[in-house]
Enzyme design. Structure first.
Site, PDB file in Angstrom:
ATOM      1  N   SER A   1     -22.087 -16.060 -31.159  1.00  0.00           N
ATOM      2  CA  SER A   1     -21.590 -14.741 -30.743  1.00  0.00           C
ATOM      3  C   SER A   1     -21.964 -14.498 -29.290  1.00  0.00           C
ATOM      4  O   SER A   1     -22.912 -15.097 -28.771  1.00  0.00           O
ATOM      5  CB  SER A   1     -22.222 -13.639 -31.597  1.00  0.00           C
ATOM      6  OG  SER A   1     -23.548 -13.392 -31.177  1.00  0.00           O
ATOM      7  N   ASP A   2     -21.224 -13.610 -28.628  1.00  0.00           N
ATOM      8  CA  ASP A   2     -21.711 -13.122 -27.349  1.00  0.00           C
ATOM      9  C   ASP A   2     -22.944 -12.257 -27.644  1.00  0.00           C
ATOM     10  O   ASP A   2     -23.181 -11.852 -28.787  1.00  0.00           O
ATOM     11  CB  ASP A   2     -20.621 -12.334 -26.599  1.00  0.00           C
ATOM     12  CG  ASP A   2     -20.922 -12.269 -25.097  1.00  0.00           C
ATOM     13  OD1 ASP A   2     -22.095 -12.490 -24.701  1.00  0.00           O
ATOM     14  OD2 ASP A   2     -20.004 -11.982 -24.318  1.00  0.00           O
ATOM     15  N   TRP A   3     -23.700 -11.976 -26.604  1.00  0.00           N
ATOM     16  CA  TRP A   3     -24.995 -11.300 -26.779  1.00  0.00           C
ATOM     17  C   TRP A   3     -24.804  -9.870 -27.286  1.00  0.00           C
ATOM     18  O   TRP A   3     -24.142  -9.069 -26.657  1.00  0.00           O
ATOM     19  CB  TRP A   3     -25.745 -11.348 -25.449  1.00  0.00           C
ATOM     20  CG  TRP A   3     -26.619 -12.574 -25.313  1.00  0.00           C
ATOM     21  CD1 TRP A   3     -27.947 -12.578 -24.939  1.00  0.00           C
ATOM     22  CD2 TRP A   3     -26.293 -13.947 -25.565  1.00  0.00           C
ATOM     23  NE1 TRP A   3     -28.434 -13.867 -24.962  1.00  0.00           N
ATOM     24  CE2 TRP A   3     -27.453 -14.719 -25.334  1.00  0.00           C
ATOM     25  CE3 TRP A   3     -25.141 -14.612 -25.988  1.00  0.00           C
ATOM     26  CZ2 TRP A   3     -27.488 -16.103 -25.505  1.00  0.00           C
ATOM     27  CZ3 TRP A   3     -25.167 -15.986 -26.153  1.00  0.00           C
ATOM     28  CH2 TRP A   3     -26.323 -16.708 -25.917  1.00  0.00           C
ATOM     29  N   TRP A   4     -25.314  -9.589 -28.423  1.00  0.00           N
ATOM     30  CA  TRP A   4     -25.127  -8.323 -29.142  1.00  0.00           C
ATOM     31  C   TRP A   4     -23.660  -8.113 -29.503  1.00  0.00           C
ATOM     32  O   TRP A   4     -23.216  -6.995 -29.678  1.00  0.00           O
ATOM     33  CB  TRP A   4     -25.652  -7.130 -28.310  1.00  0.00           C
ATOM     34  CG  TRP A   4     -27.102  -7.250 -27.993  1.00  0.00           C
ATOM     35  CD1 TRP A   4     -28.155  -7.020 -28.843  1.00  0.00           C
ATOM     36  CD2 TRP A   4     -27.675  -7.657 -26.747  1.00  0.00           C
ATOM     37  NE1 TRP A   4     -29.338  -7.271 -28.198  1.00  0.00           N
ATOM     38  CE2 TRP A   4     -29.075  -7.653 -26.913  1.00  0.00           C
ATOM     39  CE3 TRP A   4     -27.156  -8.021 -25.526  1.00  0.00           C
ATOM     40  CZ2 TRP A   4     -29.950  -8.006 -25.890  1.00  0.00           C
ATOM     41  CZ3 TRP A   4     -28.027  -8.374 -24.498  1.00  0.00           C
ATOM     42  CH2 TRP A   4     -29.404  -8.363 -24.680  1.00  0.00           C
ATOM     43  N   GLY A   5     -22.944  -9.211 -29.664  1.00  0.00           N
ATOM     44  CA  GLY A   5     -21.513  -9.108 -29.970  1.00  0.00           C
ATOM     45  C   GLY A   5     -21.214  -9.316 -31.446  1.00  0.00           C
ATOM     46  O   GLY A   5     -20.057  -9.282 -31.846  1.00  0.00           O
TER      47      GLY A   5
END
Ligand code: NOJ
Length: 711
Positions: free
Chosen positions: A225-229
């Site tokens: 995932s993207d960061w905090w995504g």
């Protein structure tokens, strides 16, 4: 799943497996993302690091290469491979396993905050540049991560906006660079985008993650995932997300970060929701909640096993982990890599040169050694390393335009003319964040210009992750400065350091314009080499320069930034030059444009049908008295298609360097598939009948056209 991986999975407990599918804080504090591995079974910790312009290990230095858009402007996949190899070696030298790049999203709007981190408005150029880069990175035993999958085309409202886009546009424009990364470059990891596509967050998107990426393209690597995504536990786990990053709260992750800087989110344009936090406030979905979902039977444990298997296989494919030997607890040797070598410094310079686009030149360039030069510009004394955000790199060395020109010119003076343009930075303590400087004056710049043989004005924009630009105007009073200097100077050269197209209202008043994008640490060296003719500006535009933002398909707010959290991609496949051609809009400078100091003749062009498509053969001659680079571009027109198709679409190209008076015969092969469009019922379809091939120097400078039937 290999038998070694299966054996290892059998040994791991549920809790241990859960530890391998979400990140945690890096004890060394250098990685962007960290997975702890498993000591008991000899699985090494895994480190992931940004990003596309060079290695951003926290608190560490690395070579600051030119921005991705500059690399793409070289139209040279071999150079991209060299770049990938160098950045891979620097990643290994920092003892990181996975590089979080390249970014291959299509440049849809000219104001996109991260356009400098991407390659092009064109899928073919993006795919070729991406494949070269990824193959280079992975040749060093470092995993590459192609990002952000998919339709991540804006920063405004990026965590919520839904790209409402047809499957045809996805298949023809937004997916091809990802598909090439998987099918051709065998990329190890894919990062999901923050945004939604057709209403579904990308981390939850079963169709795009499982059906297309993993099943159709046979992707056997890791989806991170993207960061905090990550936005859910069960949906994301079932959709195909394998690793949640970073698995820690923002304040724990970056304690030194000025949290207020995130609240300084740009006042959102009308029609967008403003109440959304800049970073989603999420806890670890793939931690405790995933364990509970498995224990309650909501998710089958085999789904978790597959994620862990993908992580282990990725590690093994890099050579940084030997899964079979894990049982004896002896992971394979790390490659040590290399950092800041003279080769890497040279390569940073070469890419900056090859990516420099000579937009116009009224016989003023190259400059002569005996010219006195007034160097003018608010930031002309500093290298333009990149834009703001996760791609920022701290180099060991850097040369700004002033120092570069001083080292070559008979005499050089310097005036800022106007106050420095602020440079956005992810890090609150960035040195460049302070833009105030007393005592600058346009009058002083005008005097300096009037008393020199040549004025070189260096202008720039300020692009950053988190924010889209307000417009494509140069910020501050730079246009006033250029107007005033052009009036006073004998000859004026404008050097642009921008993330993409900018308006050039003074174009007719100046004698030459160079676009150098964000050239990185070798900015001044490369610029001096081009200005004084030591090197030919090798670049061609990877994006169309319109006359204003209103020329692009994203001019309406429903298209960009969207209303009610939806951006309508109504333009379908007509993005970039495809849109300008379709609507008959005259660009300021077309896609593919760029001049050489040499002149090239297309003596003969032939198109011959082959078993699998066609061959385009060009007899090219350099008719000048100096060496130069030409980029031969081949476009197809799917004229036989029963649906609206772009007038021309890039399908092949070759960058050719020729000495004075030299000739070469260059063949560019096209495959049948290059003529296919995507039919939403029957899939990829090659239209029956006579299609068109155009050969030219840009999308609007066509030297030969032929009909072909490739069925
Ligand atoms: C968010 C960005 O979108 C992504 O490109 C980057 O790799 C991560 N942050 C980690 O910094």
């Amino acid at each position: 799943m290999g038998s070694d991986v299966t054996a290892l999975l059998d040994e791991l407990t549920l809790a241990e497996k859960i530890r391998l599918v979400h990140g945690t804080a890096d004890p060394d504090g250098t990685a962007t993302g960290y997975v702890p591995g498993n000591d008991r079974l000899g699985i090494r910790p895994i480190t992931l690091v940004d990003g596309p312009l060079g290695v951003r290990a926290m608190g560490e230095r690395a070579t600051a290469f030119p921005a991705s858009i500059a690399l793409a402007a070289s139209w040279d996949p071999e150079l991209a491979r060299e770049f990938g190899t160098a950045v891979g070696r620097e990643t290994a030298a920092h003892d990181q396993d996975v590089l979080l790049g390249p970014g291959v999203n299509i440049i849809r709007t000219p104001v996109g905050g991260r356009n400098f981190e991407y390659y092009s408005e064109d899928p073919h150029l993006s795919a070729r540049t991406g494949v070269g880069t990824i193959e280079g990175i992975q040749s060093t035993g470092v995993a590459a991560t192609v990002k952000h999958y998919v339709a991540n085309n804006q920063e405004t409202n990026r965590y919520e906006v839904s790209a409402d886009v047809s499957e045809r546009a996805l298949r023809e424009l937004y997916l091809p660079a990802f598909r090439a990364a998987v099918e051709e470059a065998d990329v190890d990891a894919v990062m999901t985008a923050y945004n939604r596509v057709n209403g579904v967050h990308m981390s939850d998107h079963e169709f795009l993650l499982s059906d297309v990426l993993k099943d159709e393209w046979d992707f056997d690597g890791l989806v991170v995932s993207d960061w905090w995504g990550t936005r859910s536990t069960v949906d994301a786990a079932q959709a195909g997300l394998d690793l949640e990053m970073p698995g820690v709260e923002l304040t724990e992750y970056l304690p030194e970060l000025d949290a207020d800087s995130f609240d300084a989110d740009p006042s959102p344009p009308d029609g967008t929701s403003s109440d959304f936090p800049p970073i989603p406030d999420v806890s670890a979905y793939f931690g405790e909640p995933l364990r509970e979902a498995i224990e309650s039977g909501e998710i089958d444990e085999s789904i978790l096993d597959e994620k862990v298997a993908r992580l282990l296989s990725m590690l093994e494919s890099t050579g940084r982990q030997n899964v079979a030997e894990c049982e004896t607890g002896s992971p394979s040797d790390d490659s040590t890599g290399e950092l800041d070598t003279s080769e890497h410094r040279q390569l940073a310079r070469e890419i900056a040169i090859e990516g420099t686009v000579l937009l116009t030149n009224d016989d003023v360039l190259p400059l002569s050694e005996s010219d006195s030069v007034a160097v003018i510009g608010p930031n002309a004394d500093a290298a333009k390393l990149g834009g703001g955000g996760s791609s920022e790199v701290s180099p060991f060395t850097e040369t700004g335009p002033l120092a570069g020109i001083e080292s070559r010119a008979a005499d050089a003076s310097f005036e800022r003319g106007v106050n420095p343009i602020a440079e956005s930075s992810f890090f609150a303590d960035s040195e460049s964040a302070d833009a105030s400087e007393a005592g600058t004056s346009i009058d002083d710049a005008v005097s300096a210009a009037a008393s020199a043989d040549r004025a070189v004005v260096v202008a720039q924009d300020d692009a950053t992750e988190f924010t889209d630009r307000d417009s494509i105007e140069l910020p501050g009073r730079q246009n006033d400065l250029i107007d005033a200097v052009a009036e006073a100077a004998e000859r004026t050269v404008v050097v642009l350091r921008t993330s993409g197209p900018v308006e050039l209202p003074w174009l007719d008043a100046v004698d030459a314009v160079l676009e150098t994008w964000y050239p990185g640490q070798a900015d001044g060296e490369a610029l001096a080499a081009v200005l004084f003719g030591d090197a030919d500006p090798g670049g061609r535009l990877p994006v169309t320069f319109g006359r204003s933002a209103a020329d692009y398909p994203t001019a309406d707010e429903t298209a960009f930034p969207g209303t009610d959290d939806v951006a309508q991609y109504e333009e379908g496949v007509f993005v970039g030059y495809r849109y300008f051609d379709d609507r008959d809009i005259e660009p300021l400078f077309p896609f593919g444009h760029g001049q050489s100091y040499a002149t090239f003749e297309y003596d003969d062009v032939t198109v011959s049908e082959t078993d699998d498509g066609c061959d385009v053969t060009v007899d090219l001659r350099n008719s000048a008295t100096r060496t130069g680079t030409e980029v031969i571009q081949v476009y197809v027109g799917k004229s036989a298609a029963p649906v609206p198709t772009p007038e021309r679409e890039l399908a092949g190209f070759e960058s050719v360097e020729l000495g004075a008076g030299d000739s070469a015969t260059v063949t560019i092969s096209l495959a049948r598939e290059d003529f296919a469009y995507y039919d939403e019922d029957s899939g990829w379809t090659v239209p029956d009948g006579s299609n068109t091939v155009h050969v030219g120097r840009s999308s609007r400078d066509i030297r030969a056209t032929a009909d072909v039937d490739v069925q």
